[in-house]
Design an enzyme around this catalytic site. Structure first.
Site, mmCIF file in Angstrom:
data_model
loop_
_atom_site.group_PDB
_atom_site.id
_atom_site.type_symbol
_atom_site.label_atom_id
_atom_site.label_comp_id
_atom_site.label_asym_id
_atom_site.label_seq_id
_atom_site.Cartn_x
_atom_site.Cartn_y
_atom_site.Cartn_z
ATOM 1 N N LYS A 1 -20.051 1.161 -17.302
ATOM 2 C CA LYS A 1 -21.501 0.966 -17.319
ATOM 3 C C LYS A 1 -22.094 2.006 -18.269
ATOM 4 C CE LYS A 1 -24.103 -1.001 -14.752
ATOM 5 N NZ LYS A 1 -25.014 -2.143 -15.089
ATOM 6 N N ASP B 1 -11.599 -1.310 -8.175
ATOM 7 C CA ASP B 1 -11.458 -1.735 -6.780
ATOM 8 C C ASP B 1 -12.163 -3.074 -6.583
ATOM 9 O OD1 ASP B 1 -10.869 -1.504 -3.995
ATOM 10 O OD2 ASP B 1 -12.934 -0.863 -3.666
HETATM 11 C C1 IPM Z 1 -7.575 -0.915 -2.466
HETATM 12 C C2 IPM Z 1 -8.252 -0.608 -1.165
HETATM 13 C C3 IPM Z 1 -8.386 0.892 -1.013
HETATM 14 C C4 IPM Z 1 -9.296 1.397 -2.112
HETATM 15 C C5 IPM Z 1 -8.862 1.383 0.352
HETATM 16 C C6 IPM Z 1 -7.982 0.851 1.476
HETATM 17 C C7 IPM Z 1 -8.941 2.872 0.418
HETATM 18 O O1 IPM Z 1 -9.463 -1.281 -1.091
HETATM 19 O O2 IPM Z 1 -6.458 -0.434 -2.685
HETATM 20 O O3 IPM Z 1 -8.162 -1.651 -3.272
HETATM 21 O O4 IPM Z 1 -10.549 1.400 -1.966
HETATM 22 O O5 IPM Z 1 -8.783 1.799 -3.146
HETATM 23 MG MG MG Z 2 -9.825 -2.635 -2.689
#
Ligand code: IPM
Ligand code: MG
Length: 367
Positions: free
Chosen positions: A192, A248
């Protein structure tokens, strides 16, 4: 040479169930391909908290540093939702990523032909889809300081910090360019830069690194537009490189395009160890799925394909990785479906164990 070593951290929820199916594939490799893995097992997440009061014991962390690769199932569950933040199951996973310095998180999103009807998008938009998201995994807002909740003027204030050094951006970018070189030679970097200085730096550094990869066609996109393009026309992408938080979110989005979160593997890679193998952890993209835990409904494919990634990226066993991937493709083409893969037309789902056995049978038939 010593046998390759694996540490299995099955974790919580459906983690242990899907990992049981992976263990069969690991044994199969020993019996049929002459590669015997030294497998040890330990606890992570809520399971570790129940025993040790922490989501990852120091001794487990030490073991993870020593093995050739870690296989992780899933962490978390409703029983742990109210725990103090510092001991939540997710902290165990984040500690592994951070202390092993697993900066390059590879999340492929591939649509198997047999499943193109299961996507939330029209089949023609996803048929043959094959993209690779490279998510920076050890920095950014997940780890930046300062962080916390404090009081200011009698009011609670929550703080997290998006912070990236150029070295962090660069090493992930190199991993992404290297992958692009082995694929369709297209890399799209997402940030961004329109609102974040860290995004401006991200764009600059990725552009600088691109000078070393003249064959790779580099483009830049704001991450929100990237999300839109992913659901509009996902096949425009080959490799996507993005930060920890955007990665993510975008990887969940990409995963769903393929029909089910139960299909998608991941590899988290760090620097080379003394034996030349990268520090590595492999895990399905899906979570612990407490709603179906213990019911034999979980799809073991994401976890099995994560082991296939381990074969390819840690053990230089690309042929065996392809064998596993082909076996998965075969059973899906033959109509094997766990509950998550039931389309609108219904049908009878098979269990976690039956799916694992079908994949083993397909491996055996092909060998
Ligand atoms: C992922 C999961 C994790 C993250 C969580 C479980 C901490 O969502 O591996 O994508 O946010 O990275
Ligand atoms: Mg995730």
């Amino acid at each position: 040479m010593a046998n390759p070593s694996l540490l299995i951290l099955a974790g919580d929820g459906i983690g242990p169930e899907v990992m049981d199916e992976v263990k069969k594939v690991i044994s199969w490799m020993g019996d049929n391909r002459g590669v015997t893995f030294d497998v040890s097992e330990d606890l992570v997440g809520g399971a570790a908290y129940d025993k040790h009061g922490v989501p990852l014991a120091d001794a487990t962390m030490d073991k993870a540093q020593e093995v050739d690769a870690v296989l992780l199932g899933a962490v978390g569950g409703p029983a742990y939702d109210d725990l103090d933040f510092s001991v939540k199951p997710e902290r165990g996973l984040l500690r592994l990523r951070k202390e092993m310095d697993l900066f390059a998180n590879l999340r492929p999103a591939q649509c198997f032909d047999a499943l193109s009807d299961f996507s939330s998008l029209k089949p023609e938009l996803v048929a043959g889809l094959d993209i690779m998201i490279v998510r920076e995994l050890t920095s950014g807002v997940y780890f930046g300081e300062p962080r916390g909740i404090h009081i200011e003027d009698n009011m609670r204030v929550g703080v997290n910090t998006q912070r990236y050094t150029e070295a962090e951006i660069e090493r992930g970018a190199r991993a992404a360019f290297e992958l692009a070189m082995k694929r369709d030679k297209k890399l799209c970097s997402m940030e961004k830069a329109n609102v974040m200085e860290s995004g401006i730096l991200w764009r600059d550094v990725v552009t600088e690194v691109s000078a070393d990869y003249p064959q790779v066609e580099l483009s830049h996109m704001y991450a929100d537009n990237g999300a839109m393009q992913l659901v509009r026309a996902p096949k425009q992408f080959d490799v996507i490189y993005t930060d920890n938080l955007f990665g993510d979110i975008l990887s969940d989005c990409a995963a769903m395009l393929t029909g089910s979160l139960g299909m998608l593997p991941s590899a988290s890679l760090g620097l080379p160890m003394a034996n030349g193998r990268p520090k590595a952890m492999y895990e399905p993209v899906h979570g612990s799925a407490p709603d179906i835990t213990g019911m034999g409904k979980a799809n073991p494919i994401a976890c099995i394909l994560s082991f296939a990634m381990a074969l390819r990226y840690s053990f230089d066993m690309g042929d065996e990785a392809t064998m596993v991937e082909n076996a998965v493709e075969k059973v899906l083409a033959d109509g094997a479906r766990t509950a998550d893969l039931m389309g609108p037309e219904g049908g009878t789902p098979i269990s976690t164990t039956q799916m694992g056995d079908a994949i083993l049978a397909a491996l055996g038939a092909a060998a």
